[in-house]
Design an enzyme around this catalytic site. Structure first.
Site, PDB file in Angstrom:
ATOM      1  CG  HIS A  94       7.197  -4.471   5.393  1.00 36.16           C
ATOM      2  ND1 HIS A  94       8.339  -5.294   5.446  1.00 36.16           N
ATOM      3  CD2 HIS A  94       7.761  -3.091   5.643  1.00 36.16           C
ATOM      4  CE1 HIS A  94       9.460  -4.289   5.754  1.00 36.16           C
ATOM      5  NE2 HIS A  94       8.901  -3.200   5.806  1.00 36.16           N
ATOM      6  CG  ASP A 148       6.242   4.868   4.847  1.00 35.23           C
ATOM      7  OD1 ASP A 148       6.921   5.294   5.450  1.00 35.23           O
ATOM      8  OD2 ASP A 148       6.407   3.943   3.919  1.00 35.23           O
TER       9      ASP A 148
HETATM   10  N1  ACO Z   1      -2.637  -2.839  -1.049  1.00 35.67           N
HETATM   11  C1  ACO Z   1      -3.312  -3.859  -1.585  1.00 35.67           C
HETATM   12  N2  ACO Z   1      -2.689  -5.182  -1.968  1.00 35.67           N
HETATM   13  C2  ACO Z   1      -1.403  -5.404  -1.477  1.00 35.67           C
HETATM   14  C3  ACO Z   1      -0.758  -4.326  -0.882  1.00 35.67           C
HETATM   15  C4  ACO Z   1      -1.283  -3.125  -0.431  1.00 35.67           C
HETATM   16  N3  ACO Z   1      -0.683  -2.165   0.319  1.00 35.67           N
HETATM   17  N4  ACO Z   1       0.493  -4.984  -0.351  1.00 35.67           N
HETATM   18  C5  ACO Z   1       0.501  -6.225  -0.789  1.00 35.67           C
HETATM   19  N5  ACO Z   1      -0.736  -6.294  -1.397  1.00 35.67           N
HETATM   20  C6  ACO Z   1      -1.081  -7.855  -2.257  1.00 35.67           C
HETATM   21  C7  ACO Z   1      -0.465  -8.013  -3.458  1.00 35.67           C
HETATM   22  O1  ACO Z   1      -1.273  -7.562  -4.467  1.00 35.67           O
HETATM   23  C8  ACO Z   1      -0.151  -9.487  -3.544  1.00 35.67           C
HETATM   24  O2  ACO Z   1      -1.667  -9.926  -3.758  1.00 35.67           O
HETATM   25  P1  ACO Z   1      -1.722 -11.442  -4.658  1.00 35.67           P
HETATM   26  O3  ACO Z   1      -0.715 -12.367  -3.922  1.00 35.67           O
HETATM   27  O4  ACO Z   1      -2.913 -11.459  -4.748  1.00 35.67           O
HETATM   28  O5  ACO Z   1      -0.854 -11.195  -5.982  1.00 35.67           O
HETATM   29  C9  ACO Z   1      -0.077  -9.550  -2.196  1.00 35.67           C
HETATM   30  O6  ACO Z   1      -0.531  -8.701  -1.451  1.00 35.67           O
HETATM   31  C10 ACO Z   1       1.724  -9.568  -1.884  1.00 35.67           C
HETATM   32  O7  ACO Z   1       2.141  -8.420  -2.182  1.00 35.67           O
HETATM   33  P2  ACO Z   1       3.691  -8.462  -2.830  1.00 35.67           P
HETATM   34  O8  ACO Z   1       3.651  -6.857  -3.722  1.00 35.67           O
HETATM   35  O9  ACO Z   1       3.871  -9.535  -3.737  1.00 35.67           O
HETATM   36  O10 ACO Z   1       4.408  -8.079  -1.814  1.00 35.67           O
HETATM   37  P3  ACO Z   1       5.942  -7.568  -1.810  1.00 35.67           P
HETATM   38  O11 ACO Z   1       6.506  -8.135  -0.569  1.00 35.67           O
HETATM   39  O12 ACO Z   1       6.672  -7.886  -3.001  1.00 35.67           O
HETATM   40  O13 ACO Z   1       5.638  -6.226  -1.575  1.00 35.67           O
HETATM   41  C11 ACO Z   1       5.295  -3.997  -0.516  1.00 35.67           C
HETATM   42  C12 ACO Z   1       5.778  -5.480  -0.259  1.00 35.67           C
HETATM   43  C13 ACO Z   1       5.909  -3.290  -1.852  1.00 35.67           C
HETATM   44  C14 ACO Z   1       5.569  -3.053   0.483  1.00 35.67           C
HETATM   45  C15 ACO Z   1       3.785  -4.075  -0.684  1.00 35.67           C
HETATM   46  O14 ACO Z   1       2.971  -4.352   0.538  1.00 35.67           O
HETATM   47  C16 ACO Z   1       3.192  -2.719  -0.995  1.00 35.67           C
HETATM   48  O15 ACO Z   1       3.143  -2.207  -2.233  1.00 35.67           O
HETATM   49  N6  ACO Z   1       2.676  -1.679  -0.110  1.00 35.67           N
HETATM   50  C17 ACO Z   1       1.971  -0.341  -0.416  1.00 35.67           C
HETATM   51  C18 ACO Z   1       3.319   0.585  -0.425  1.00 35.67           C
HETATM   52  C19 ACO Z   1       4.040   0.731   0.911  1.00 35.67           C
HETATM   53  O16 ACO Z   1       3.161   0.982   1.749  1.00 35.67           O
HETATM   54  N7  ACO Z   1       5.055   0.684   0.883  1.00 35.67           N
HETATM   55  C20 ACO Z   1       6.078   0.968   2.015  1.00 35.67           C
HETATM   56  C21 ACO Z   1       6.695  -0.181   2.746  1.00 35.67           C
HETATM   57  S1  ACO Z   1       7.496   0.104   4.161  1.00 35.67           S
HETATM   58  C22 ACO Z   1       8.896   0.612   3.609  1.00 35.67           C
HETATM   59  O17 ACO Z   1       9.315   0.346   2.392  1.00 35.67           O
HETATM   60  C23 ACO Z   1       9.324   1.640   4.289  1.00 35.67           C
END
Ligand code: ACO
Length: 426
Positions: free
Chosen positions: A310, A367
C-alpha cells in the site's frame, strides 16, 4: 495554524516557507509561492510527498494502522453503524440523529429507481462487458437525465446537493444490480422501500421471478461492514481523480464517473478481482505460495502479489484485519469451506516471513480477503470492484463537496519539467 518555517537555499539564496500542522500533528511545508519566489517547481513522482489539499474528512496514519472518518475509528463505525449512516457522516460531517436518519432514508428511497430510458442502455452492451465500464457510463449519463443538479456552482442550494448525493448513493446500487442481472440474462428486480440499503441490494442481485432471495442478517451485516470499510480513504488515486476532475467545476456525476474509472485499475480497486483470479489459478494449476512470491519479486514480469502493499500503510492495513475476521465468520455461518481461503492464508503467511516483503513493509491490504467474502455471498468476481465503488461513493461525494466549498479552491493543474527536444524546424 502556522508553527515554524522551513528554509530553502537555491543558488545560495535563502527562502522561507511556513510549516503547516494538522490536528493530528501531521506537518507540511506550504510552498504555494515557491515558483513565483524562486522560479523552481517541485518534482515528486507519484505524489509520494505532495499534499494536494487540507481535508477534515478522513485521518489515516499508515505507520500505525489508524483510519478514522470524521474522527471516529473505522472499526467502531463498522461495529456500531449501518453503511447509510456512515455515508451520511462522511457527506454531512455528523452521525445522523433519528429524524435526520429518517429523512436520509426517505431521500434514498425516493431516488432509488433510475430513469426508465436509462434501463434500455443496459441492453446495448455486449454480453461480456465489464460491469465497471457499464457503471462509469451509467453514472456520467445521470448528468444527462438530471441536468438541473449538474452544474458545479457554489451558488447551488444545499438541498439540491443533498438530492444529488442521495440519488447517486441510491442509484449506484440499482445500476450495479441491474448490470449483474443483464449479464446473466435475468429480468431486473426493482428496489423496495420496505428493505434497508444492503438488503435491497442483495434482493435486487439475487431475487428472481421464480425464487425469492432469503435475506440472512449475517450476510447483510457483513456487506454493511465491507461497504463501511471502503467508504473513504483520503487522497487515494480514485478520490484524487474525483477532486481533479471536479476542480474544472464539472458536475458531481461526471466527477464520480472519473473516480470509478480510476478505481477499476488492478493497482487500485481492481486488485480485489486480481486476487481471486490469482488464487483460482494457484488452485487450478497447483502453484505453490513460494512460486507466486518468487514471481511477484521478479523484475522480469509486471506481476505483483495482488492484495499486498500500500502507498500509505507500512503496517497491517486496519481494514484488512476486520475483513479477515468477517471472512472467517461469514464462511462459518454459511457453512462454506472455500479452498481459496486456505490458499490465501498460506500465501499471506509465506509473504509475511519473506525478506523482500519484510524489508518493504508489504502487508495484506483491503483487497486481499474481501473477494472471498463476496464469493461466499454469491457475488461474481467481475462485480468485486463494483462493490468497492458502492462503498467508496460517499467518500467521493464528501471529498467533491469539501473541495467545492473550500475558499482556496483552484483548478488542479500540475506542472512538469520538459525533457523533449529543444526548438527545431521542419
Ligand atoms: N508485490 C510485489 N512487490 C511489491 C508489491 C506487491 N504487491 N507492492 C509493492 N512491491 C514492491 C515494489 O516492487 C517496490 O520494490 P522496489 O523498491 O524494489 O522497487 C516496493 O515494493 C515499493 O512499491 P511501489 O510500487 O513503489 O509502492 P507504491 O506505493 O508506489 O505502490 C501499490 C503501492 C500500487 C498498492 C503496490 O503495493 C501494489 O502494486 N500492490 C499490488 C496491487 C494492490 O493490491 N493494489 C491495491 C492497493 S489498496 C487499494 O488501492 C484499494
Amino acid at each position: 495554524m502556522e508553527k515554524s518555517k522551513a528554509k530553502f537555499i537555491i543558488d545560495g539564496k535563502e527562502f522561507e516557507y511556513p510549516l503547516i500542522e494538522g490536528t493530528e500533528n501531521e506537518r507540511a511545508i506550504d510552498i504555494s509561492t515557491l515558483r513565483s519566489d524562486t522560479g523552481c517547481i517541485t518534482l515528486d513522482y507519484g505524489y509520494m510527498n505532495t499534499g494536494a489539499c487540507t481535508s477534515a474528512i478522513t485521518y489515516l496514519d499508515g505507520e500505525n494502522g489508524v483510519l478514522r472518518y470524521r474522527g471516529y475509528p473505522v472499526e467502531e463505525l463498522a461495529e456500531k453503524l449501518e453503511f447509510v449512516s456512515v455515508a451520511y457522516l462522511l457527506v454531512n460531517g455528523k452521525i445522523p440523529n433519528n429524524s435526520e436518519r429518517k429523512e436520509w432514508s426517505r431521500l434514498l428511497n425516493k431516488h432509488s429507481i433510475i430513469h426508465e430510458d436509462m434501463r434500455h442502455f443496459f441492453y446495448r452492451y455486449p454480453e461480456h462487458a465489464h460491469p465497471m465500464a457499464i457503471l462509469s457510463a451509467m453514472v456520467v449519463s445521470l448528468s444527462a437525465f438530471y441536468p438541473e443538479l449538474s452544474q458545479h456552482r457554489p451558488e447551488e442550494p444545499e438541498e439540491q446537493l443533498d438530492i444529488a448525493a442521495a440519488r447517486l448513493i441510491s442509484m449506484l446500487r440499482t445500476i450495479a444490480a441491474f448490470s449483474y442481472k443483464k449479464s446473466i440474462g435475468e429480468p431486473f428486480v426493482y428496489p423496495q422501500h420496505s428493505l434497508k440499503y444492503c438488503e435491497n441490494f442483495l434482493n435486487m442481485m439475487f431475487s428472481s421471478p421464480v425464487i425469492p432471495y432469503e435475506i440472512k442478517p449475517e450476510i447483510t451485516k457483513a456487506l454493511n461492514v465491507l461497504l463501511i470499510l471502503h467508504a473513504d480513504h483520503e487522497q487515494n488515486c480514485s478520490t484524487s481523480a474525483v477532486r481533479l476532475v471536479g476542480s474544472a467545476r464539472v458536475n458531481l456525476y461526471a466527477s464520480v464517473a472519473a473516480g470509478i474509472c480510476a478505481l477499476w485499475g488492478p493497482l487500485h480497486g481492481g486488485a480485489n478481482q486480481m486476487v481471486i483470479e490469482m488464487l483460482e489459478e494457484m488452485r487450478a494449476k497447483g502453484i505453490s505460495a513460494k512460486e507466486v512470491i518468487e514471481k511477484a519479486k521478479s523484475r522480469d514480469t509486471a506481476f505483483r502479489l495482488y492484495g499486498f502493499g500500500h502507498r500509505v500503510y507500512k503496517s497491517y492495513d486496519p481494514r484488512a484485519k476486520v475483513i479477515k475476521k468477517v471472512c472467517d465468520d461469514v464462511l462459518k455461518v454459511l457453512n462454506i469451506n472455500d479452498p481459496l481461503l486456505e490458499i490465501a492464508k498460506k500465501l499471506e503467511e509465506a509473504a509475511l516471513c519473506d525478506e523482500f516483503f519484510i524489508e518493504r513493509n508489504l502487508y495484506p491490504n483491503v483487497d486481499f480477503y474481501s473477494g472471498i467474502i463476496y464469493r461466499a455471498i454469491g457475488i461474481p468476481k467481475e462485480m468485486f470492484t463494483v462493490l468497492f465503488a458502492l462503498g467508496r461513493l460517499p467518500g467521493w461525494i464528501a471529498q467533491w463537496k469539501e473541495a467545492r466549498e473550500d475558499c482556496s479552491f483552484k483548478i488542479q493543474r500540475p506542472r512538469q519539467i520538459y525533457v523533449g527536444p529543444q526548438n527545431r524546424h521542419v
